[in-house]
Design a protein around this motif. Sequence first.
Motif: not given
Lengths: 297, 297
Positions: A49, A105, A107, A135-136, A138, A255, A276, B101, B104-109, B131, B133, B135-138
């Motif tokens: 980030y 982005y 994988p 996890r981060t 992929q 978090r 975040l 889109a 994320s690196y840490q998948p978002l909530t 957007y 997606n 597959r790329t954003t998780q």
Amino acid sequence: MFHGLSAFPLTPVKNEEIDEQSFERLILRLTEAGVDSLGVLGSTGNYMYLSQAERVRVVELAVALSGDTPVMAGIGAMRARDVLANAELAQGAGADALLLAPVSYQPLTEDEVFALFKAVSQHVSVPVCVYDNPRTTQFQFTPTLYQKIAELPHITSIKIPGVDGDLHHVKRHVGSLQEKLPENFPLGVSGDALAANGLLAGCSIWYSVIGGLFPQAALGITRAALSGNVEEAQRLSQRLQPLWDLFAVNGGSLRVIAAAAEILDLVETPCLPQPLLSLDGPGRAALARLIEELDLQ
Amino acid sequence: MFHGLSAFPLTPVKNEEIDEQSFERLILRLTEAGVDSLGVLGSTGNYMYLSQAERVRVVELAVALSGDTPVMAGIGAMRARDVLANAELAQGAGADALLLAPVSYQPLTEDEVFALFKAVSQHVSVPVCVYDNPRTTQFQFTPTLYQKIAELPHITSIKIPGVDGDLHHVKRHVGSLQEKLPENFPLGVSGDALAANGLLAGCSIWYSVIGGLFPQAALGITRAALSGNVEEAQRLSQRLQPLWDLFAVNGGSLRVIAAAAEILDLVETPCLPQPLLSLDGPGRAALARLIEELDLQ
């Protein structure tokens, strides 16, 4: 430096800029506690980030305050060009080692990941730790890819994900990896909830999230495990089960640890870069109670 | 502009810099073919691999060459701060719409994603396309989140992933989404292999990867589908099944389309930013044969 407790601090922000004062406070807390090394710009340090300039600043600050404690710095980026630039800048700012995850982005394929590590290994002069975090990123490493990458120059450790299961199972898994790697190649475990067994199973270093905020708790587990005291290491880890549970239901540790730092007034609130958001509501209240009940420090 | 074929070109590189000459060639190929809009800096346009300055340059080049064809530009970034900056810069460079889109690196909530779109919607003056997606954003959008975001100002379209199954099933899925959204809200389909049925099922626009390199092939499917010619649209799409199969076994369309552009000498080889590698070996040879056999253009 690839032994013992490597503590991964947050990189707190304040109004979306790096909160240097709080970051320095976190670093001093760790060196005073006697952690074995610092891992700045890890996932907990929100490296993905931060701008290039912000990353350099984080390394500079950590190196300036760390004294004899070695500093490892994350250099991952989407683009190989930026990974190489980050490596150069982190080395220039005094990092003792580098940490690289195959961030993506799109994988990545096994060929792409190997080519990336090869390019980095030819470009650096300090040790590089391979950061396996499916996890981060992929990306799923295979033992065979570990082996190929570990043979490259400067590749000196692998940060593996925590291995679930009883100690017997974890030992088998770690042992099977070690068979593929050069002798005494230091494997490091991450995934705090599974770290005690990881160390007991033969990993020599714990790349630790809680170590970055609660160094005493993490040092207790590390010292017990590395001296072979199975019962004590597992008891100290199980004592923190409510914290591991909070990690599990909140999409990982970040978090939760950010909220803990906020609750303890070690950083400003909010300390995470948007989008975040740290823990709020009942989860945050439960965390505040936990910190007190478990006397986390 | 949210109707018909939106063509997503590559952003080719040459020695790791944007290959402006080749990019211009790709843009002209699309406007001459008569695509309905351009989607630059999409996943195919490798937005996440480009610096802020490179992104601005891409939008400038596209806008300068696009004539009456509207240009949408991707603005996604890890950090909300950078998303807002990208929005401002893309608007300033003349983009007619923006594509975002939840990278994320840490998948978002869900809360984080909503807050991000809310911030952007309050910041922009042109339409924004959501957007989706995974597959790329998780990140997995829910229909309820679509609904909440579509109610924000400036949110004007959603780029949904392709929906698998027979036309009856796809119609039910698209219909159930439309019920949640404002009347005549333009849903756009992506996932080229499933686009014909997506358009036949009520999506009004195809955000298309092959449209960015083979506009004639994509226009044929689009025109047939949007005029309700089920049989012809499905026939034209099924004809390209060997291409969809190559996408499926190569982790998506990007590496295949990049190789196709290289094979046709529309770009330099290699045209992808490292660490990404386009198709090679037998896959590349099969693709070369396909381009010829299917007379792709």
